[in-house]
Design a protein around this motif. Structure first.
Motif, PDB file in Angstrom:
ATOM      1  N   VAL A  22      21.826 -16.527  -8.652  1.00  0.00           N
ATOM      2  CA  VAL A  22      21.590 -17.249  -9.906  1.00  0.00           C
ATOM      3  C   VAL A  22      22.015 -16.339 -11.064  1.00  0.00           C
ATOM      4  N   TYR A  23      22.792 -16.901 -11.984  1.00  0.00           N
ATOM      5  CA  TYR A  23      23.292 -16.171 -13.151  1.00  0.00           C
ATOM      6  C   TYR A  23      22.816 -16.871 -14.417  1.00  0.00           C
ATOM      7  N   LYS A  24      22.387 -16.066 -15.391  1.00  0.00           N
ATOM      8  CA  LYS A  24      22.029 -16.593 -16.713  1.00  0.00           C
ATOM      9  C   LYS A  24      23.198 -16.367 -17.661  1.00  0.00           C
ATOM     10  N   ILE A  56      34.408 -19.026 -16.506  1.00  0.00           N
ATOM     11  CA  ILE A  56      33.029 -18.593 -16.251  1.00  0.00           C
ATOM     12  C   ILE A  56      32.867 -18.158 -14.798  1.00  0.00           C
ATOM     13  N   LEU A  57      33.433 -18.918 -13.873  1.00  0.00           N
ATOM     14  CA  LEU A  57      33.347 -18.559 -12.459  1.00  0.00           C
ATOM     15  C   LEU A  57      34.035 -17.213 -12.194  1.00  0.00           C
ATOM     16  N   ALA A  58      35.190 -16.991 -12.842  1.00  0.00           N
ATOM     17  CA  ALA A  58      35.913 -15.732 -12.643  1.00  0.00           C
ATOM     18  C   ALA A  58      35.118 -14.555 -13.186  1.00  0.00           C
ATOM     19  N   ILE A  59      34.494 -14.706 -14.354  1.00  0.00           N
ATOM     20  CA  ILE A  59      33.726 -13.609 -14.957  1.00  0.00           C
ATOM     21  C   ILE A  59      32.496 -13.281 -14.116  1.00  0.00           C
ATOM     22  N   LEU A  60      31.827 -14.299 -13.594  1.00  0.00           N
ATOM     23  CA  LEU A  60      30.605 -14.063 -12.829  1.00  0.00           C
ATOM     24  C   LEU A  60      30.883 -13.426 -11.478  1.00  0.00           C
ATOM     25  N   PRO A  79      33.586 -11.859 -23.016  1.00  0.00           N
ATOM     26  CA  PRO A  79      32.305 -11.740 -22.304  1.00  0.00           C
ATOM     27  C   PRO A  79      31.572 -10.439 -22.638  1.00  0.00           C
ATOM     28  N   TYR A  80      30.253 -10.529 -22.723  1.00  0.00           N
ATOM     29  CA  TYR A  80      29.395  -9.365 -22.916  1.00  0.00           C
ATOM     30  C   TYR A  80      28.241  -9.449 -21.914  1.00  0.00           C
ATOM     31  N   ASN A 104      21.548  -9.307 -14.847  1.00  0.00           N
ATOM     32  CA  ASN A 104      22.211  -9.256 -16.146  1.00  0.00           C
ATOM     33  C   ASN A 104      22.341 -10.642 -16.771  1.00  0.00           C
ATOM     34  N   VAL A 105      22.391 -10.642 -18.101  1.00  0.00           N
ATOM     35  CA  VAL A 105      22.663 -11.868 -18.861  1.00  0.00           C
ATOM     36  C   VAL A 105      24.085 -11.772 -19.400  1.00  0.00           C
TER      37      VAL A 105
END
Length: 200
Positions: A22-24, A56-60, A79-80, A104-105
């Protein structure tokens, strides 16, 4: 990854499930307000929605400590990442199977490419436009000086040639001056020697 429609430019916070984690994620728009109707219609476009989903999928899934900006055809995502302090206070399940929680957020600032270009072009305080203007001005001066049809350019070039000739003559004068003094002293010594010899 099945997601609902993104509501940018309105800020929103979401939880994404990628595989068993799970990612926030916080989504923020940059360069446009929440009430901007043009920006709202832009982000509602199907292609933009798909680009956001893929980015978003690539960054996560990259797992980079300092994620780099990602760009598509029409948007740039900055992204941060920071610590999710309350991550250990939650438990998530899918069909009674516990899920992992990313500690991480991710805060993603989404910027429209056209708005970014217009900002750079209109920013008079940036260094790059200033350097371009100065370089262009120097080129114009050089072309004007080298123009064969320009009388002023010819006179300036002639003055430069004369100055170069004077500079070329000066080193020779400096070199020959000591040699002439030595020659004069040598002649004086020789004349004194022969005169004393004759007297004796």
């Amino acid at each position: 990854m099945d997601v609902e429609k993104f509501r940018l430019p309105t800020p929103e916070t979401r939880l994404f499930i990628v595989e068993d984690c799970v990612y926030k994620v916080k989504l923020r728009s940059r360069g446009c307000s929440e009430t901007d109707s043009k920006a709202r219609s832009f982000f509602e476009d199907k292609k933009i929605q798909e680009d956001l989903k893929r980015i978003i999928l690539a960054i996560l899934t990259t797992g980079a400590e300092s994620p780099a900006p990602v760009q598509a055809d029409d948007i740039v995502v900055y992204p941060y990442k920071c610590r999710w302090k309350a991550a250990d206070k939650f438990n998530f399940y899918v069909e009674n199977v516990p899920l992992k929680i990313c500690p991480n957020v991710f805060t993603l600032h989404v910027e429209i490419k056209n708005a970014e270009k217009d900002k750079n072009l209109s920013d008079s305080d940036s260094d790059q436009p200033i350097r371009l203007r100065r370089a262009k001005r120097r080129r114009l001066v050089e072309e004007e000086d080298s123009d064969p049809d320009n009388d002023d350019g010819e006179s300036r070039n002639a003055k430069r040639d004369d100055s170069n000739d004077d500079e070329a003559r000066e080193p020779r004068a400096k070199k020959t001056a000591p040699e002439s003094r030595v020659y004069q002293l040598f002649n004086a010594v020789c004349s004194m020697f022969w005169s004393k010899k004759r007297e004796s």
